[in-house]
Design an enzyme around this catalytic site. Structure first.
Site, short mmCIF file in Angstrom:
data_model
loop_
_atom_site.label_atom_id
_atom_site.label_comp_id
_atom_site.label_asym_id
_atom_site.label_seq_id
_atom_site.Cartn_x
_atom_site.Cartn_y
_atom_site.Cartn_z
N CYS A 121 46.47 55.66 21.58
CA CYS A 121 46.41 56.03 20.16
C CYS A 121 46.63 57.53 20.08
CB CYS A 121 45.09 55.60 19.52
SG CYS A 121 43.64 56.42 20.22
N ASP A 122 46.31 58.15 18.97
CA ASP A 122 46.59 59.57 18.82
C ASP A 122 45.55 60.48 19.46
OD1 ASP A 122 44.84 58.61 16.93
OD2 ASP A 122 45.43 60.04 15.38
#
Length: 377
Positions: A321-322
């Protein structure tokens, strides 16, 4: 150039219908969103003022609700952003890659990025557990209470990877109206959840007893003394008969420690995918559609319990994910179910401006079929 001071608006209630459309806030439960917004600020910025300045680290998600903003790059190139034209935070890379200047009077919301990430992960893990708990028939009577616990105040202080352990460590205790559960000034050795009943929180000060609050089902109390290793700062007395669930000090401390999750070094990313690992992007559908790893499938953390049946326990799945928080949670939860999982280490490297141009160029939608990624229509 320094960001100019904006004008704080007087305290207002956030429009939940509006904020619940923003990405990734749209995937949060109402209780977690309210907890997040309690520390957010809604502001008015006048024409000509700056929202943020290139080169700065501010650790904020900035959402433009109304008005027009110019994003000014180092070479002077300007890009106009109109309020509500995007549901994403404005030019979100840190450090800021551009300077944002209000062209008109604007209203915006500023949210602490770290707190958003923590509460978003907590909210989505709670969604995962709710689906799993609802499938267990022997827990039917406790589903509502268990979900209330998962959204209680305690879990904003505990890593979300540990949530599956909580219910096995709770000890029930029958209590009666008038029972003193904790006394102000005592050293704490456990905390409590209210499963049934209500209690009053009081404090002695200047020879007077002050009533602070009445708390009910799902509320946790007594945890502050454990977190801070301090004496109890208030007393809690049962207002009604009820049932408490008690968590001992040592079990509480275990919950504060992050479990070990198998990770993959960033420099091994390409080689691992080339060997057949399936990349899984656990961000929202909107974030995924902006660009993702080549042939990565999208399995948002909040629907992981539904999508997990599409995985194959013979394959290896690489989650990202980020920030790494949502992907570590997904990798841990599925590893507990017997899947071969890895969480990409230092996910933030993927989302630097330079790395995005190299790694996150795929906008094709991919689906899981027989545990593998296939191009969607």
């Amino acid at each position: 150039m320094q960001a100019q001071k904006s004008i704080p608006m007087p305290p207002v209630e956030f429009d939940l219908n509006l904020t619940h459309t923003l990405v990734p806030l749209k995937d949060m439960s109402e209780s977690h969103l309210l907890a997040l917004l309690s520390n957010a600020s809604q502001e008015t910025v006048c024409a000509g003022q700056s929202l943020f300045v290139a080169g700065n680290y501010d650790g904020q998600h900035v959402y433009l609700l109304h008005g027009d903003v110019s994003l000014v790059a180092g070479d002077g190139l300007r890009t106009r952003v109109k309020g509500r034209s995007s549901l994403f935070p404005i030019a979100h890379q840190q450090p800021r890659q551009v300077t944002a200047i209000a062209e008109t009077d604007c209203s915006l919301v500023r949210i602490n990025s770290e707190q958003l990430d923590k509460l978003l992960t907590w909210s989505e893990v709670a969604d995962y557990l709710q689906l799993n708990i609802s499938r267990e028939r022997d827990l039917d009577e406790d589903v509502d209470w268990m979900m209330t616990v998962l959204r209680s105040n305690l879990f904003f202080k505990v890593p979300p990877l540990n949530v599956e352990q909580i219910f096995s460590r709770l000890i029930p205790q029958v209590v009666y109206a008038g029972d003193v559960i904790i006394r102000q000034g005592e050293i704490g050795d456990q905390c409590y959840f209210i499963k049934e009943g209500e209690a009053d929180v009081t404090r002695h000060q200047d020879n007077k007893r002050e009533h602070l609050a009445t708390i009910g089902v799902g509320r946790c109390f007594g945890e502050d003394a454990l977190v801070n290793e301090a004496a109890r700062n208030a007393s809690v007395i049962m207002r009604t008969d009820g049932v408490l669930m008690r968590l001992g000090k040592q079990d509480f401390y275990r919950l504060l420690k992050e479990p070990v999750v198998a990770t993959l070094a960033f420099n091994e990313l390409q080689n691992t995918i080339a060997k057949g690992a399936v990349a899984v992007d656990v961000r929202s559908e909107e974030e995924y559609s902006e660009g993702h790893l080549p042939q990565a499938v999208n399995v948002p953390l909040n629907i992981l319990a539904i999508k997990s049946r599409l995985l194959n326990k013979e394959n290896t799945y690489l989650f990202y994910c980020d920030t790494g928080r949502r992907s570590r949670a997904a990798a841990h939860l599925l590893a507990q179910q017997g899947y071969k999982t890895l969480a990409l280490d230092n996910c933030a490297q993927l989302f630097t401006p330079q790395a995005q141009l190299i790694h996150l160029t795929d906008t094709q939608n991919y689906l899981l079929r027989d545990g593998l990624a296939v191009a969607g229509k």
